[in-house]
Design a protein around this motif. Structure first.
Motif, mmCIF file in Angstrom:
data_model
loop_
_atom_site.group_PDB
_atom_site.id
_atom_site.type_symbol
_atom_site.label_atom_id
_atom_site.label_comp_id
_atom_site.label_asym_id
_atom_site.label_seq_id
_atom_site.Cartn_x
_atom_site.Cartn_y
_atom_site.Cartn_z
ATOM 1 N N GLN A 1 45.000 59.688 36.556
ATOM 2 C CA GLN A 1 46.200 59.606 35.725
ATOM 3 C C GLN A 1 46.358 58.252 35.042
ATOM 4 O O GLN A 1 46.976 58.161 33.986
ATOM 5 C CB GLN A 1 47.449 59.883 36.569
ATOM 6 N N PHE A 2 45.810 57.180 35.639
ATOM 7 C CA PHE A 2 46.005 55.838 35.114
ATOM 8 C C PHE A 2 44.671 55.201 34.735
ATOM 9 O O PHE A 2 43.656 55.439 35.383
ATOM 10 C CB PHE A 2 46.692 54.939 36.150
ATOM 11 N N THR A 3 44.718 54.356 33.717
ATOM 12 C CA THR A 3 43.570 53.534 33.328
ATOM 13 C C THR A 3 44.029 52.089 33.238
ATOM 14 O O THR A 3 45.026 51.795 32.560
ATOM 15 C CB THR A 3 43.004 53.974 31.965
ATOM 16 N N LEU A 4 43.324 51.206 33.927
ATOM 17 C CA LEU A 4 43.639 49.782 33.839
ATOM 18 C C LEU A 4 43.024 49.238 32.552
ATOM 19 O O LEU A 4 41.815 49.140 32.416
ATOM 20 C CB LEU A 4 43.084 49.039 35.060
ATOM 21 N N GLU A 5 43.885 48.904 31.606
ATOM 22 C CA GLU A 5 43.435 48.447 30.291
ATOM 23 C C GLU A 5 43.078 46.964 30.288
ATOM 24 O O GLU A 5 42.160 46.527 29.604
ATOM 25 C CB GLU A 5 44.521 48.721 29.259
ATOM 26 N N ALA A 6 43.845 46.180 31.031
ATOM 27 C CA ALA A 6 43.657 44.731 31.084
ATOM 28 C C ALA A 6 44.423 44.216 32.289
ATOM 29 O O ALA A 6 45.211 44.949 32.907
ATOM 30 C CB ALA A 6 44.168 44.075 29.802
ATOM 31 N N LEU A 7 44.208 42.959 32.623
ATOM 32 C CA LEU A 7 44.887 42.403 33.793
ATOM 33 C C LEU A 7 45.176 40.920 33.600
ATOM 34 O O LEU A 7 44.557 40.242 32.777
ATOM 35 C CB LEU A 7 44.052 42.627 35.059
ATOM 36 N N VAL A 8 46.129 40.446 34.385
ATOM 37 C CA VAL A 8 46.453 39.018 34.451
ATOM 38 C C VAL A 8 46.146 38.565 35.877
ATOM 39 O O VAL A 8 46.790 39.017 36.828
ATOM 40 C CB VAL A 8 47.923 38.748 34.104
ATOM 41 N N HIS A 9 45.147 37.703 36.012
ATOM 42 C CA HIS A 9 44.772 37.201 37.330
ATOM 43 C C HIS A 9 45.552 35.929 37.625
ATOM 44 O O HIS A 9 45.553 34.983 36.839
ATOM 45 C CB HIS A 9 43.266 36.921 37.400
ATOM 46 N N VAL A 10 46.193 35.912 38.782
ATOM 47 C CA VAL A 10 47.002 34.760 39.188
ATOM 48 C C VAL A 10 46.264 33.992 40.276
ATOM 49 O O VAL A 10 45.751 34.583 41.231
ATOM 50 C CB VAL A 10 48.383 35.215 39.686
ATOM 51 N N GLU A 11 46.213 32.685 40.102
ATOM 52 C CA GLU A 11 45.454 31.826 41.011
ATOM 53 C C GLU A 11 45.765 32.150 42.466
ATOM 54 O O GLU A 11 46.891 32.478 42.825
ATOM 55 C CB GLU A 11 45.750 30.355 40.709
ATOM 56 N N ALA A 12 44.738 32.032 43.303
ATOM 57 C CA ALA A 12 44.886 32.419 44.707
ATOM 58 C C ALA A 12 44.304 31.374 45.657
ATOM 59 O O ALA A 12 43.937 31.695 46.779
ATOM 60 C CB ALA A 12 44.223 33.778 44.949
ATOM 61 N N GLY A 13 44.201 30.123 45.201
ATOM 62 C CA GLY A 13 43.693 29.084 46.075
ATOM 63 C C GLY A 13 42.192 29.077 46.226
ATOM 64 O O GLY A 13 41.661 28.655 47.255
ATOM 65 N N PHE A 14 41.481 29.536 45.194
ATOM 66 C CA PHE A 14 40.016 29.529 45.213
ATOM 67 C C PHE A 14 39.484 28.109 45.422
ATOM 68 O O PHE A 14 38.581 27.870 46.225
ATOM 69 C CB PHE A 14 39.496 30.104 43.896
ATOM 70 N N ASP A 15 40.067 27.161 44.674
ATOM 71 C CA ASP A 15 39.674 25.751 44.807
ATOM 72 C C ASP A 15 40.761 24.911 44.156
ATOM 73 O O ASP A 15 40.700 24.618 42.968
ATOM 74 C CB ASP A 15 38.319 25.498 44.136
ATOM 75 N N ASN A 16 41.751 24.516 44.940
ATOM 76 C CA ASN A 16 42.893 23.792 44.367
ATOM 77 C C ASN A 16 42.550 22.370 43.955
ATOM 78 O O ASN A 16 43.313 21.731 43.221
ATOM 79 C CB ASN A 16 44.061 23.791 45.350
ATOM 80 N N VAL B 1 47.603 51.071 31.559
ATOM 81 C CA VAL B 1 48.507 50.063 32.094
ATOM 82 C C VAL B 1 47.838 48.698 32.047
ATOM 83 O O VAL B 1 46.611 48.568 32.050
ATOM 84 C CB VAL B 1 48.935 50.393 33.542
ATOM 85 N N ILE B 2 48.675 47.657 31.997
ATOM 86 C CA ILE B 2 48.222 46.275 32.127
ATOM 87 C C ILE B 2 48.876 45.707 33.377
ATOM 88 O O ILE B 2 50.115 45.687 33.479
ATOM 89 C CB ILE B 2 48.590 45.435 30.894
ATOM 90 N N ASP B 3 48.073 45.292 34.314
ATOM 91 C CA ASP B 3 48.592 44.721 35.557
ATOM 92 C C ASP B 3 48.899 43.246 35.311
ATOM 93 O O ASP B 3 47.993 42.438 35.092
ATOM 94 C CB ASP B 3 47.560 44.882 36.676
ATOM 95 N N SER B 4 50.173 42.891 35.369
ATOM 96 C CA SER B 4 50.594 41.526 35.026
ATOM 97 C C SER B 4 50.467 40.547 36.191
ATOM 98 O O SER B 4 50.703 39.345 36.008
ATOM 99 C CB SER B 4 52.047 41.527 34.529
#
Length: 277
Positions: A50-65, A5-8
């Motif tokens: 059952q699942f393998t994380l193949e890739a991911l999309v990281h969405v900004e979370a206010g680390f340093d705006n 799976v790819i976590d979007s």
């Protein structure tokens, strides 16, 4: 056989290095907040049979705006060679000069888009006179806009969809399925998006809804009216911990959709194409 799976849509936190003022100093009234308000990295996600994380999309979370490039540098260190793309932050209603400078400062090989949350009254910023010019700037840089607002804000959603209809090079991805729920199914908007090749919807954030459809009805409604080519599955981790563990989210998605061509498109293929993974 493991399902890849790819976590979007997910977020990682380092509370010591990042600011996260929304979480540290003015946290939302979420259940299980103590599970969310801690460090979260790739190693926080356990292996699964059952699942393998193949890739991911990281969405900004206010680390340093003020300097959002710092989040991208931190991600690079954290994730190393793991395949990922990043959605950074820039204010969509800035002047073209300010916006262009912000995008130039965000230049990074993993950057694919920017998000500027415009939920509730913040949706007014989408009416700023420079929004089209800024979206065009994103397209010229090979980036897209991650729109996060309620589909029931029909006037603002209509504005974005009109721009997408007029400019095929503009790409828009709606986060959290536009927060559709039992009171606002927004079928007309979903059907309109189905007809657009440059607009996508992330099926994520179900746990954030105050009056949700059941997961089965929610996914079925999205697939029926937006079409399987327009949809991607995402976890919204770690916000999703208010209700479920990470892999339980994917198991519940699978229980609804079943192993099929629809599953492969929503869980991997559409995100792979959309984000160039």
């Amino acid at each position: 056989m493991s399902l890849r799976v790819i976590d979007s849509h997910l977020h990682f936190f380092d509370l010591a290095l990042g600011q996260y003022s929304w979480l540290k100093h003015n946290p939302p009234a979420w259940p299980n907040l103590e599970k969310i308000r801690q460090n979260h990295t790739l190693t926080s996600l356990p292996q699964h049979s059952q699942f393998t994380l193949e890739a991911l999309v990281h969405v900004e979370a206010g680390f340093d705006n003020q300097n959002p490039i710092n989040e991208l540098h931190w991600l690079n260190q954290e994730l190393g060679s793991f395949p990922f793309k990043a959605v950074g932050y820039a204010p969509i209603n800035a002047t073209p000069e300010q916006f262009s400078a912000a995008i130039a400062h965000l230049a990074h090989p993993h950057l694919v888009a920017i998000r500027d949350i415009t939920e509730g009254s913040d949706s007014q910023r989408l009416s700023a006179p420079f929004v089209l010019e800024n979206l065009t700037c994103l397209a010229e840089h090979g980036l897209h806009f991650e729109a996060q607002l309620e589909f029931k804000q029909s006037e603002k959603v209509d504005l974005l969809l009109q721009l997408a209809e007029q400019e095929a090079d503009l790409k828009i991805v709606f986060n959290h399925a536009g927060f559709i729920d039992a009171t606002s199914p927004c079928t007309d908007i979903l059907r309109r998006i189905e007809a657009l090749n440059n607009v996508m919807i992330k099926c994520s954030g179900h746990e954030m809804l105050g009056n949700p459809l059941t997961l089965s009805k929610w996914l079925t409604h999205l697939i029926t009216h937006a079409g399987e080519e327009s949809l991607m599955l995402g976890s919204n981790y770690p916000v999703s911990l208010m209700q479920k563990s990470y892999w339980q989210i994917w198991q519940d998605y699978l229980d609804v959709i079943g192993i099929s061509s629809t599953w492969h498109k929503l869980s991997r293929d559409n995100a792979k194409s959309c984000y160039g993974l």
